[in-house]
Design a protein around this motif. Structure first.
Motif, PDB file in Angstrom:
ATOM      1  N   LEU A  58      11.052  -2.322  -5.127  1.00 50.20           N
ATOM      2  CA  LEU A  58      10.053  -2.031  -4.451  1.00 50.20           C
ATOM      3  C   LEU A  58       8.517  -1.565  -4.098  1.00 50.20           C
ATOM      4  CD1 LEU A  58      11.711   1.965  -3.996  1.00 50.20           C
ATOM      5  CD2 LEU A  58      12.223  -0.828  -2.561  1.00 50.20           C
ATOM      6  N   GLY A  59       7.958  -1.691  -5.380  1.00 50.44           N
ATOM      7  CA  GLY A  59       6.140  -1.406  -5.548  1.00 50.44           C
ATOM      8  C   GLY A  59       6.225  -1.550  -7.178  1.00 50.44           C
ATOM      9  N   SER A  80       6.248  -5.948   0.638  1.00 50.13           N
ATOM     10  CA  SER A  80       5.440  -6.301   2.368  1.00 50.13           C
ATOM     11  C   SER A  80       7.119  -6.075   3.264  1.00 50.13           C
ATOM     12  CB  SER A  80       6.145  -7.533   2.299  1.00 50.13           C
ATOM     13  OG  SER A  80       6.679  -8.533   1.596  1.00 50.13           O
ATOM     14  N   LEU A  81       8.129  -5.383   1.620  1.00 49.42           N
ATOM     15  CA  LEU A  81       9.144  -5.470   2.678  1.00 49.42           C
ATOM     16  C   LEU A  81       9.543  -4.040   3.145  1.00 49.42           C
ATOM     17  CD1 LEU A  81      11.724  -7.404   0.860  1.00 49.42           C
ATOM     18  CD2 LEU A  81      11.021  -7.971   3.460  1.00 49.42           C
ATOM     19  N   HIS A  82       8.991  -3.168   1.952  1.00 50.22           N
ATOM     20  CA  HIS A  82       8.740  -1.596   2.088  1.00 50.22           C
ATOM     21  C   HIS A  82       7.304  -1.203   2.275  1.00 50.22           C
ATOM     22  CE1 HIS A  82      12.907  -1.992   0.555  1.00 50.22           C
ATOM     23  NE2 HIS A  82      12.383  -3.162  -0.483  1.00 50.22           N
ATOM     24  N   ILE A  83       6.104  -1.176   3.282  1.00 48.67           N
ATOM     25  CA  ILE A  83       5.318  -1.115   3.391  1.00 48.67           C
ATOM     26  C   ILE A  83       5.819   0.546   4.345  1.00 48.67           C
ATOM     27  CG2 ILE A  83       3.691  -1.010   5.017  1.00 48.67           C
ATOM     28  CD1 ILE A  83       3.057  -3.821   3.500  1.00 48.67           C
ATOM     29  N   ARG A  84       4.616   1.449   4.101  1.00 46.48           N
ATOM     30  CA  ARG A  84       5.335   2.345   5.104  1.00 46.48           C
ATOM     31  C   ARG A  84       6.046   3.462   4.575  1.00 46.48           C
ATOM     32  NH1 ARG A  84       1.344   0.344   5.863  1.00 46.48           N
ATOM     33  NH2 ARG A  84      -0.581  -0.349   7.993  1.00 46.48           N
ATOM     34  N   LYS A  85       6.468   3.403   3.284  1.00 44.48           N
ATOM     35  CA  LYS A  85       8.203   4.036   3.592  1.00 44.48           C
ATOM     36  C   LYS A  85       8.070   5.203   2.038  1.00 44.48           C
ATOM     37  CE  LYS A  85      11.370   0.181   4.521  1.00 44.48           C
ATOM     38  NZ  LYS A  85      12.216  -0.934   3.945  1.00 44.48           N
ATOM     39  N   GLY A  86       6.746   5.167   1.984  1.00 40.99           N
ATOM     40  CA  GLY A  86       6.442   6.048   0.503  1.00 40.99           C
ATOM     41  C   GLY A  86       6.148   5.547  -0.204  1.00 40.99           C
ATOM     42  N   VAL A  87       6.694   4.876  -0.954  1.00 38.80           N
ATOM     43  CA  VAL A  87       6.206   3.883  -2.251  1.00 38.80           C
ATOM     44  C   VAL A  87       5.043   3.765  -2.872  1.00 38.80           C
ATOM     45  CG1 VAL A  87       6.257   2.185  -3.679  1.00 38.80           C
ATOM     46  CG2 VAL A  87       8.026   2.232  -1.222  1.00 38.80           C
ATOM     47  N   ASN A  89       3.286   6.491  -2.334  1.00 36.85           N
ATOM     48  CA  ASN A  89       2.814   7.583  -2.560  1.00 36.85           C
ATOM     49  C   ASN A  89       3.275   8.342  -3.615  1.00 36.85           C
ATOM     50  OD1 ASN A  89       1.834   9.897  -1.123  1.00 36.85           O
ATOM     51  ND2 ASN A  89       3.725  10.608  -1.713  1.00 36.85           N
ATOM     52  N   ARG A  90       4.763   7.807  -3.894  1.00 41.14           N
ATOM     53  CA  ARG A  90       5.341   8.606  -5.067  1.00 41.14           C
ATOM     54  C   ARG A  90       4.722   8.252  -6.160  1.00 41.14           C
ATOM     55  NH1 ARG A  90       6.330  11.321  -7.645  1.00 41.14           N
ATOM     56  NH2 ARG A  90       8.404  11.104  -8.554  1.00 41.14           N
ATOM     57  N   LEU A  91       4.800   6.619  -5.951  1.00 33.00           N
ATOM     58  CA  LEU A  91       3.735   5.916  -7.291  1.00 33.00           C
ATOM     59  C   LEU A  91       2.838   6.598  -7.572  1.00 33.00           C
ATOM     60  CD1 LEU A  91       4.629   2.564  -7.124  1.00 33.00           C
ATOM     61  CD2 LEU A  91       5.483   3.684  -8.957  1.00 33.00           C
ATOM     62  N   LEU A  92       1.567   7.108  -6.856  1.00 42.96           N
ATOM     63  CA  LEU A  92       0.091   7.643  -6.942  1.00 42.96           C
ATOM     64  C   LEU A  92       0.670   8.937  -7.710  1.00 42.96           C
ATOM     65  CD1 LEU A  92      -2.541   6.760  -7.410  1.00 42.96           C
ATOM     66  CD2 LEU A  92      -2.270   8.426  -4.985  1.00 42.96           C
ATOM     67  N   GLU A 110     -10.751   2.171  -7.608  1.00 42.74           N
ATOM     68  CA  GLU A 110     -11.850   1.227  -6.912  1.00 42.74           C
ATOM     69  C   GLU A 110     -10.821   0.593  -6.272  1.00 42.74           C
ATOM     70  OE1 GLU A 110     -13.001  -2.688  -5.708  1.00 42.74           O
ATOM     71  OE2 GLU A 110     -11.771  -3.022  -7.611  1.00 42.74           O
ATOM     72  N   THR A 111     -11.229   0.518  -4.768  1.00 48.41           N
ATOM     73  CA  THR A 111     -10.737  -0.444  -3.897  1.00 48.41           C
ATOM     74  C   THR A 111     -11.468  -0.998  -3.099  1.00 48.41           C
ATOM     75  OG1 THR A 111      -8.679  -0.466  -2.492  1.00 48.41           O
ATOM     76  CG2 THR A 111     -10.142   1.067  -2.265  1.00 48.41           C
ATOM     77  N   GLY A 112     -11.164  -1.981  -2.317  1.00 49.79           N
ATOM     78  CA  GLY A 112     -11.925  -3.343  -1.423  1.00 49.79           C
ATOM     79  C   GLY A 112     -12.457  -1.331  -0.406  1.00 49.79           C
ATOM     80  N   SER A 113     -12.870  -2.369   0.040  1.00 46.85           N
ATOM     81  CA  SER A 113     -13.898  -1.747   1.551  1.00 46.85           C
ATOM     82  C   SER A 113     -13.747  -2.625   3.129  1.00 46.85           C
ATOM     83  CB  SER A 113     -15.887  -1.367   1.400  1.00 46.85           C
ATOM     84  OG  SER A 113     -16.486  -2.816   1.340  1.00 46.85           O
ATOM     85  N   MET A 114     -13.024  -3.381   2.480  1.00 44.99           N
ATOM     86  CA  MET A 114     -12.737  -4.571   4.043  1.00 44.99           C
ATOM     87  C   MET A 114     -11.745  -3.672   4.749  1.00 44.99           C
ATOM     88  SD  MET A 114     -13.502  -5.997   1.089  1.00 44.99           S
ATOM     89  CE  MET A 114     -12.672  -7.144   0.214  1.00 44.99           C
ATOM     90  N   GLU A 115     -11.158  -3.508   5.934  1.00 44.54           N
ATOM     91  CA  GLU A 115     -10.131  -2.887   7.224  1.00 44.54           C
ATOM     92  C   GLU A 115      -8.874  -2.739   6.238  1.00 44.54           C
ATOM     93  OE1 GLU A 115      -9.501  -0.795   9.507  1.00 44.54           O
ATOM     94  OE2 GLU A 115     -11.575  -1.579   9.803  1.00 44.54           O
ATOM     95  N   SER A 116      -8.100  -3.838   5.550  1.00 42.18           N
ATOM     96  CA  SER A 116      -7.187  -3.951   4.720  1.00 42.18           C
ATOM     97  C   SER A 116      -6.538  -2.947   3.777  1.00 42.18           C
ATOM     98  CB  SER A 116      -6.810  -5.579   4.079  1.00 42.18           C
ATOM     99  OG  SER A 116      -7.605  -6.155   3.226  1.00 42.18           O
ATOM    100  N   PHE A 117      -7.916  -2.209   3.385  1.00 40.87           N
ATOM    101  CA  PHE A 117      -8.185  -1.593   2.177  1.00 40.87           C
ATOM    102  C   PHE A 117      -7.632   0.160   3.195  1.00 40.87           C
ATOM    103  CE2 PHE A 117      -9.214  -4.811   0.465  1.00 40.87           C
ATOM    104  CZ  PHE A 117      -8.749  -5.198  -0.790  1.00 40.87           C
ATOM    105  N   LYS A 118      -8.068   0.078   4.057  1.00 40.95           N
ATOM    106  CA  LYS A 118      -8.231   1.763   5.303  1.00 40.95           C
ATOM    107  C   LYS A 118      -6.741   1.742   4.427  1.00 40.95           C
ATOM    108  CE  LYS A 118     -11.828   0.575   7.121  1.00 40.95           C
ATOM    109  NZ  LYS A 118     -13.384   1.214   5.779  1.00 40.95           N
ATOM    110  N   PRO A 119      -5.555   1.925   5.194  1.00 46.28           N
ATOM    111  CA  PRO A 119      -4.047   2.683   4.602  1.00 46.28           C
ATOM    112  C   PRO A 119      -4.641   2.559   3.035  1.00 46.28           C
ATOM    113  CG  PRO A 119      -3.931   0.705   5.585  1.00 46.28           C
ATOM    114  CD  PRO A 119      -5.109   0.409   5.843  1.00 46.28           C
ATOM    115  N   ALA A 120      -4.708   2.656   1.727  1.00 43.93           N
ATOM    116  CA  ALA A 120      -4.677   2.791   0.498  1.00 43.93           C
ATOM    117  C   ALA A 120      -5.574   3.998   0.517  1.00 43.93           C
ATOM    118  CB  ALA A 120      -4.889   1.759   0.021  1.00 43.93           C
TER     119      ALA A 120
END
Length: 154
Positions: A58-59, A80-87, A89-92, A110-120
């Motif tokens: 899962l991740g 990619s098959l398990h995005i937005r399923k809480g994976v 969150n649980r790992l963190l 540290e994470t990226g500042s670009m739009e694709s990193f906003k969910p993280a």
């Protein structure tokens, strides 16, 4: 969900880590790319977890010890098959619990500042991480976001 320490030798985890590393390379300029490859994830100061359901990966995520009081979240990736399923969150949550068990006073990332990193970034904020200045060996970078969480030891 079964979350376990992983030795980074299975084909599924190797593929996911390589996908993560290549994705980070494609999104960040070389000087701003801080993702770790397989070799660097196998260092003794890093504990790596993978999340599974039955035999499906899962991740993953890693916890790097900066020093005896400070840890860093590394290599968070959801299949990619398990995005937005809480994976993620649980790992963190697993890594926060482990950092507390170890007696860390602070956990940073540290994470990226670009739009694709906003969910993280939203996930990190939801679990109590706040924006901070660069830590450890990082330097100010418009392509990076730095976050930290003060911990209560268990």
């Amino acid at each position: 969900m079964d979350i376990r320490i992983d030795d980074l030798t299975g084909p599924e985890i190797i593929a996911l880590v390589e996908e993560h590393f290549q994705d980070m390379q494609s999104q960040s300029p070389e000087e701003s790319m801080h993702a770790l490859d397989l070799e660097n994830l196998r260092k003794p100061e890093i504990t790596f977890w993978s999340a599974w359901e039955n035999k499906e990966l899962l991740g993953c995520g890693a916890l790097k010890e900066i020093d005896s009081t400070h840890g860093e979240i590394k290599s968070m990736r959801t299949s990619s098959l398990h995005i937005r399923k809480g994976v993620a969150n649980r790992l963190l949550e697993q890594m926060i619990e482990e950092a507390q068990r170890r007696g860390y006073q602070r956990l940073s990332l540290e994470t990226g500042s670009m739009e694709s990193f906003k969910p993280a970034i939203r996930l990190y904020a939801k679990l109590g991480f706040e924006y901070c200045d660069p830590f450890a060996d990082y330097v100010e970078d418009p392509n990076s976001v730095f976050m930290t969480k003060e911990l209560e030891t268990k």
